[in-house]
Design a protein around this motif. Structure first.
Motif, mmCIF file in Angstrom:
data_model
loop_
_atom_site.group_PDB
_atom_site.id
_atom_site.type_symbol
_atom_site.label_atom_id
_atom_site.label_comp_id
_atom_site.label_asym_id
_atom_site.label_seq_id
_atom_site.Cartn_x
_atom_site.Cartn_y
_atom_site.Cartn_z
ATOM 1 N N LEU A 75 0.839 -1.195 0.000
ATOM 2 C CA LEU A 75 0.000 0.000 0.000
ATOM 3 C C LEU A 75 0.877 1.250 0.000
ATOM 4 O O LEU A 75 2.003 1.249 0.497
ATOM 5 C CB LEU A 75 -0.929 0.004 1.215
ATOM 6 N N ASN A 134 -8.992 -3.804 -5.166
ATOM 7 C CA ASN A 134 -10.075 -2.986 -4.583
ATOM 8 C C ASN A 134 -9.612 -2.170 -3.395
ATOM 9 O O ASN A 134 -10.331 -2.019 -2.404
ATOM 10 C CB ASN A 134 -11.249 -3.893 -4.170
ATOM 11 N N ASN A 135 -8.402 -1.645 -3.490
ATOM 12 C CA ASN A 135 -7.874 -0.818 -2.412
ATOM 13 C C ASN A 135 -7.307 0.468 -3.003
ATOM 14 O O ASN A 135 -6.320 0.428 -3.737
ATOM 15 C CB ASN A 135 -6.795 -1.569 -1.633
ATOM 16 N N SER A 157 -3.896 -6.960 2.426
ATOM 17 C CA SER A 157 -4.923 -6.668 1.424
ATOM 18 C C SER A 157 -4.716 -7.449 0.135
ATOM 19 O O SER A 157 -5.557 -7.413 -0.767
ATOM 20 C CB SER A 157 -4.969 -5.165 1.118
ATOM 21 N N ARG A 180 -5.529 2.639 -1.813
ATOM 22 C CA ARG A 180 -4.173 2.963 -1.350
ATOM 23 C C ARG A 180 -3.110 2.067 -1.981
ATOM 24 O O ARG A 180 -1.921 2.230 -1.700
ATOM 25 C CB ARG A 180 -4.105 2.845 0.174
#
Length: 426
Positions: free
Chosen positions: A336, A362-363, A409, A365
């Motif tokens: 991230l 789907n993040n 993640s 960051r």
């Protein structure tokens, strides 16, 4: 249109919202856990120890962790069972309405935390094992006063919020220590830093007349550590727990010792040694050096900062010596943007045959895979491919061991593994 409130360095909103909800956080005993690394594993061990102990036949144990691996319902559990999706939606609604009744709009984490407090109350939980989201001083979980305050470790992470030095971060985390709480301090606070770092926590405890329970060199002894299985003893104030075995690397012995100290502190007595032995033997740690496949080896580890990456690197050196016949693994890396990506890369570079860059799905960051690949090339001077899925990675690695790491993640990518057509490893 809903707009997420910005992070506010204050507990005022959470405390007002808790009051509006009838102070659900005051209806059970809380074991609150902070730490740069190790806090989720320690929280899970405490949860399972308390469940196994069977404090009373009617006793219930809640667990709150973050982040989720796949679905946010994983973050709230009672007696080892995830909250029902419908119950989570209802608890969130109750939290939102409580906040709105006093003119407040909570952040997502604040709302989730208040929903957890409410759900645990409504489920008549007796013990709540609660992991801090970030830091300690202003974290939403700190709207509650813990019965036991646990600190696992301290290192550089979230510097934009907690401070630029380990001492500043330690100061922030130390604020989970409050009057009347039992205090448990993990071994790494003493073994990995100058004494003044541990003094931050000891000083905070002494301010309130508290005597910390310290997990030290004599608190546990690892007899054997084969990276994937560890055998050790733990010695606490109340009991000697002998011949414990855990299907995990040796660092989980330290987390187990910290968990035992914490469980004893909340119960104010020793635990049943046989129940402890059985519980530890059955522990699993999703996303933490998790073996997803043995042949060829595929491991997922959520190391998301340089300190955790250095621990992972040491484990991979041992695996290269004992299981890989000297062969270095392929490291599939996703990070991230608010993390020290260069620090993570540098920590892992000596133990990597090569890197493959992934993008956490789907993040917002997430560092784009092609951008991360270029960063790897600049830091290591080695080629690095960018790929979209774990299936692509496995189709290029054949029988080489693969380590997926850099962020929890990335874990949703594991869900698609069953759909992979990977003929080269059949």
């Amino acid at each position: 249109m809903y707009q997420e409130p910005t992070i506010n360095p204050s507990l005022e909103n959470m405390k007002k919202a808790c009051a509006a909800a009838g102070h659900p956080e005051r209806t059970y005993k809380i074991i609150q856990i902070t730490g740069t690394n190790g806090k989720t594993s320690t929280a899970r061990i405490i949860e399972q120890l308390l469940i196994a102990e069977g404090v009373e036949e009617s006793a219930k144990v809640g667990l709150y962790t973050s982040p989720s691996l796949v679905h946010e319902s994983e973050r709230i559990r009672v007696d080892g069972v995830n909250i029902d999706v419908g119950d989570l939606a209802l608890a969130r609604l109750m939290a939102r309405e409580a906040a709105a009744s006093v003119g407040l709009q909570l952040t997502d984490f604040e709302e989730m935390t208040l929903a957890m407090f409410i759900h645990f109350r409504d489920m008549s939980v007796d013990y709540a094992v609660i992991e801090v989201g970030m830091g300690g001083r202003w974290d939403a979980t700190s709207a509650a006063d813990p019965t036991v305050a646990v600190v696992t470790a301290v290192g550089l992470d979230h510097q934009e919020f907690l401070g630029d030095t380990v001492a500043e971060i330690a100061f922030d985390k130390s604020h989970i220590i409050k009057p009347g709480a039992s205090v448990v301090l993990g071994k790494s606070l003493f073994s990995e830093h100058d004494p003044h770092i541990a003094d931050v926590f000891i000083g905070r405890a002494k301010k309130f007349g508290l005597q910390p329970r310290i997990v030290g060199d004599s608190s546990y002894q690892v007899h054997a550590d084969s990276t994937l299985l560890s055998w050790f003893d733990v010695v606490t104030l109340y009991q000697d727990y002998i011949d414990l075995q855990i299907a995990a690397p040796g660092y989980q012995a330290s987390n187990t010792a910290t968990a035992l100290f914490a469980a004893e502190a909340v119960l104010k007595r020793a635990l049943d040694p046989e129940k402890v032995r059985s519980t530890i033997a059955q522990m699993t740690f999703p996303g933490r050096f998790e073996v997803l496949r043995e042949r060829p080896l595929l491991i997922f580890d959520g190391s998301h900062n340089p300190a955790a990456a250095l621990v992972l690197a040491d484990l991979l050196r041992e695996l290269a010596r004992t299981k890989f016949a000297g062969e270095k693994p392929v490291i599939a890396l996703g990070i991230l943007s608010d993390k020290d990506a260069e620090g993570i890369i540098r920590a892992l570079e000596p133990v990597a045959d090569r890197f493959i860059a992934l993008e956490p799905p789907n993040n917002p960051r997430a560092i784009p895979a092609d951008e991360l690949a270029e960063m790897v090339r600049q830091v290591t001077g080695k080629p690095c491919a960018a790929m979209d899925t774990l299936c692509q990675v496995l189709n290029t690695t054949g029988r080489q061991p693969v380590i997926v790491t850099g962020s929890l993640s990335l874990y949703p990518l594991i869900q698609s593994m069953g759909l992979c057509d990977v003929g080269s490893i059949a």
